[in-house]
Design a protein around this motif. Sequence first.
Motif, mmCIF file in Angstrom:
data_model
loop_
_atom_site.group_PDB
_atom_site.id
_atom_site.type_symbol
_atom_site.label_atom_id
_atom_site.label_comp_id
_atom_site.label_asym_id
_atom_site.label_seq_id
_atom_site.Cartn_x
_atom_site.Cartn_y
_atom_site.Cartn_z
ATOM 1 N N LEU A 1 0.830 -1.213 0.000
ATOM 2 C CA LEU A 1 0.000 0.000 0.000
ATOM 3 C C LEU A 1 0.858 1.254 0.000
ATOM 4 C CD1 LEU A 1 -2.764 -0.934 2.609
ATOM 5 C CD2 LEU A 1 -3.020 -0.766 0.124
ATOM 6 N N LEU A 2 2.080 1.107 0.568
ATOM 7 C CA LEU A 2 2.943 2.284 0.716
ATOM 8 C C LEU A 2 3.873 2.479 -0.477
ATOM 9 C CD1 LEU A 2 3.926 1.839 4.472
ATOM 10 C CD2 LEU A 2 2.242 3.416 3.536
ATOM 11 N N ARG A 3 3.789 1.604 -1.478
ATOM 12 C CA ARG A 3 4.716 1.676 -2.618
ATOM 13 C C ARG A 3 4.708 3.043 -3.280
ATOM 14 N NH1 ARG A 3 8.283 -2.742 -3.658
ATOM 15 N NH2 ARG A 3 7.235 -4.557 -2.828
ATOM 16 N N GLY A 4 3.546 3.728 -3.218
ATOM 17 C CA GLY A 4 3.419 5.041 -3.839
ATOM 18 C C GLY A 4 4.413 6.050 -3.279
ATOM 19 N N LEU A 5 4.940 5.781 -2.082
ATOM 20 C CA LEU A 5 5.869 6.721 -1.461
ATOM 21 C C LEU A 5 7.266 6.594 -2.047
ATOM 22 C CD1 LEU A 5 4.774 6.243 2.243
ATOM 23 C CD2 LEU A 5 4.183 8.121 0.718
ATOM 24 N N GLY A 6 7.430 5.726 -3.038
ATOM 25 C CA GLY A 6 8.736 5.570 -3.676
ATOM 26 C C GLY A 6 9.766 5.046 -2.696
ATOM 27 N N GLU A 7 10.936 5.737 -2.672
ATOM 28 C CA GLU A 7 12.015 5.181 -1.867
ATOM 29 C C GLU A 7 11.779 5.325 -0.369
ATOM 30 O OE1 GLU A 7 14.515 9.188 -3.000
ATOM 31 O OE2 GLU A 7 15.362 7.208 -3.346
ATOM 32 N N TYR A 8 10.731 6.061 0.016
ATOM 33 C CA TYR A 8 10.461 6.222 1.443
ATOM 34 C C TYR A 8 9.546 5.142 1.986
ATOM 35 C CZ TYR A 8 12.587 10.763 0.971
ATOM 36 O OH TYR A 8 13.481 11.768 0.737
ATOM 37 N N TYR A 9 9.126 4.194 1.133
ATOM 38 C CA TYR A 9 8.059 3.303 1.579
ATOM 39 C C TYR A 9 8.487 2.390 2.714
ATOM 40 C CZ TYR A 9 9.205 -1.300 -0.464
ATOM 41 O OH TYR A 9 9.743 -2.521 -0.739
ATOM 42 N N LEU A 10 9.727 1.887 2.671
ATOM 43 C CA LEU A 10 10.143 0.943 3.713
ATOM 44 C C LEU A 10 10.274 1.625 5.072
ATOM 45 C CD1 LEU A 10 12.700 -1.706 2.481
ATOM 46 C CD2 LEU A 10 10.455 -2.017 3.518
ATOM 47 N N ILE A 11 10.846 2.842 5.046
ATOM 48 C CA ILE A 11 11.029 3.530 6.332
ATOM 49 C C ILE A 11 9.670 3.882 6.930
ATOM 50 C CG2 ILE A 11 11.356 5.862 5.408
ATOM 51 C CD1 ILE A 11 13.486 6.181 7.625
ATOM 52 N N THR A 12 8.733 4.295 6.077
ATOM 53 C CA THR A 12 7.383 4.585 6.575
ATOM 54 C C THR A 12 6.763 3.328 7.165
ATOM 55 O OG1 THR A 12 7.257 5.981 4.619
ATOM 56 C CG2 THR A 12 5.264 5.776 5.942
ATOM 57 N N PHE A 13 6.942 2.210 6.456
ATOM 58 C CA PHE A 13 6.394 0.939 6.916
ATOM 59 C C PHE A 13 6.900 0.612 8.317
ATOM 60 C CE2 PHE A 13 7.431 -3.689 7.126
ATOM 61 C CZ PHE A 13 6.144 -4.155 7.326
ATOM 62 N N TYR A 14 8.215 0.691 8.488
ATOM 63 C CA TYR A 14 8.765 0.309 9.786
ATOM 64 C C TYR A 14 8.378 1.286 10.889
ATOM 65 C CZ TYR A 14 11.228 -3.649 7.865
ATOM 66 O OH TYR A 14 11.505 -4.853 7.289
ATOM 67 N N ILE A 15 8.240 2.587 10.516
ATOM 68 C CA ILE A 15 7.797 3.549 11.528
ATOM 69 C C ILE A 15 6.383 3.208 11.984
ATOM 70 C CG2 ILE A 15 7.091 5.953 11.874
ATOM 71 C CD1 ILE A 15 9.534 6.773 10.209
ATOM 72 N N ILE A 16 5.516 2.862 11.022
ATOM 73 C CA ILE A 16 4.136 2.518 11.393
ATOM 74 C C ILE A 16 4.130 1.291 12.312
ATOM 75 C CG2 ILE A 16 1.925 1.668 10.515
ATOM 76 C CD1 ILE A 16 2.379 3.364 8.034
ATOM 77 N N ILE A 17 4.923 0.271 11.941
ATOM 78 C CA ILE A 17 4.946 -0.961 12.735
ATOM 79 C C ILE A 17 5.470 -0.684 14.145
ATOM 80 C CG2 ILE A 17 6.032 -3.240 12.945
ATOM 81 C CD1 ILE A 17 3.809 -3.005 10.843
#
Lengths: 236, 322
Positions: free
Chosen positions: B273-289
């Motif tokens: 779902l976060l792929r749209g954030l481009g290169e920031y998607y993984l960091i956003t993912f881990y912050i949410i988790i």
Amino acid sequence: MLKVSHIDTFYDNVQALFDVSIEVGDEEIVAVIGSNGAGKSTLMNSIVGAVEVRHGTREFNGQNISKLKAHDCARKGIVQVPEGREIFSKMTVRENLEMGSYCIKRNAKEMNDKLGQMYYLFPKLKERAKQKAGTLSGGEQQMVAIARGLMADPKLLMCDEPSLGLAPVIVDDMFDIFQRVNKEMHIPILLVEQNAFMALDISNRCYVLENGHMIAEGDSKDLARQDTIRKAYLGG
Amino acid sequence: MKKNRRLMYYIIAGIIVLLLPVIVRNEYWTVVFVRVIINMIVALGLNFITGLIGQMNLGTAGIYALGAYGSALLTNKTGCSPWLGLLFAAFLGLVIGVALGYPSLRLKGVYFSLTTIGFTMIVQIFLNNLTGLTGGSQGVQHIAPFTLFGMAIDTYVKSYYLYLIFALVALFIANRIVNSKWGRLFRSLRENSDAVEMMGVDIASVKIKAFCVCAVFGTIGGAMFAHFYRYISPATYTTDVSMNYVLMVLVGGIGSVPGTLVGAAIITILPELLRGLGEYYLITFYIIILAGILAFPNGWIDAGQRLITRIKSHNTVKQKGA
């Protein structure tokens, strides 16, 4: 019933018990008293083979149990209520009790009967049945530990420091319960205690451990009258 | 009344799950859903070790890889049915369970976790370097898909439905174990293994059984992955993957079966779902988790339930006021 003869117990190279022998007869309450570090808990653990015993023999109901591991001893009916209670604090009281009879096949009715028996012995636990065991008071937790031990249908119940950290009034109750378990359920009890006064009061026979050596044994009433015992363990 | 409503929720959820590929009609998302299903099975297995017994197993990637390679190589080299490959993977799981279970009897806490990381690395090194057998870093290609009654399960949608059946079986088994005497025994081991031994339980054999269940779920998941993608390579099975499985067990609600399912879904779907954030998607993912773990220490399911009861009690107060 239980006959332990001339055992030497080691923690690696350190010897903790020296040539200790102890016997528990049918329907008896036997106490082991001694100060901190005398080797009382080590003796308990040696009986069930939870620590390394190098010499001597252990017999239970005429059977040699020297080679058995702790869990096998438990299945044979030597049930230990450990020091410091060691209950499952995140489980409910009822779950704790049910865990006690893990190795015994019981259908729902038999389980309820057995639980009923425990609730009869410890009415407090019935009120607390659905509560997490960790939220109970110290005395109630000790009751859970004893009841859990009794759920395993022990042939011999061993209790390690049941009075540890309990208020004197509660200790009285606790020792009443041991006498009832002994008289009503006909279970022999081996009691390890620092509270020598209580232990001598309710037991038939008593052993005195000091620095890993058994220094005295005999009828509890006689021991309670001996000067050396009075001075060392009963406060004069 | 309450039971009926619950049944209704289950039926609605069931219908949604059944119709998902039809509703979505998008190949990309169908692949994501298949991955959710595979991850659910692996995470359900890990739940026994990490969730119930409480030992941090960071070797899931290794288990998963051996399952995938075992099944894929057997079907590719001998030309036998992938179903046999699946069976072989399950057998491998038993072997791994015993092999990982024994060190766990002696190693506690972080030392056990390190051992399992080592296990994953060793597996990866072998897969990379046994080029004759595994194809090295090139991986294994042209893996046969499952067949059912003569029909090859070669499209995403077909795989989705077949794997859904697998997942239901796994769910049934996991549920039975968790809610049985065994499940309670596993949980009591986490709390106090000495006391369990005093009840006459041979802890060693119980722990090894738990590891076997965990590893069998893991290898079966691996085999499903291999026959779905039909191409596997060692690069897939890193310790990151193991970490993600641990997160799946933690995020939903430790030790509970529904919690693990929700966790697997969140950890698999959220990054997509976060792929749209481009290169920031993984960091956003881990912050949410991370924020999720801090905010809901008992898991997202528990948080959801609390929210519902809160809304309900709020409503009843309002009604009383009016």
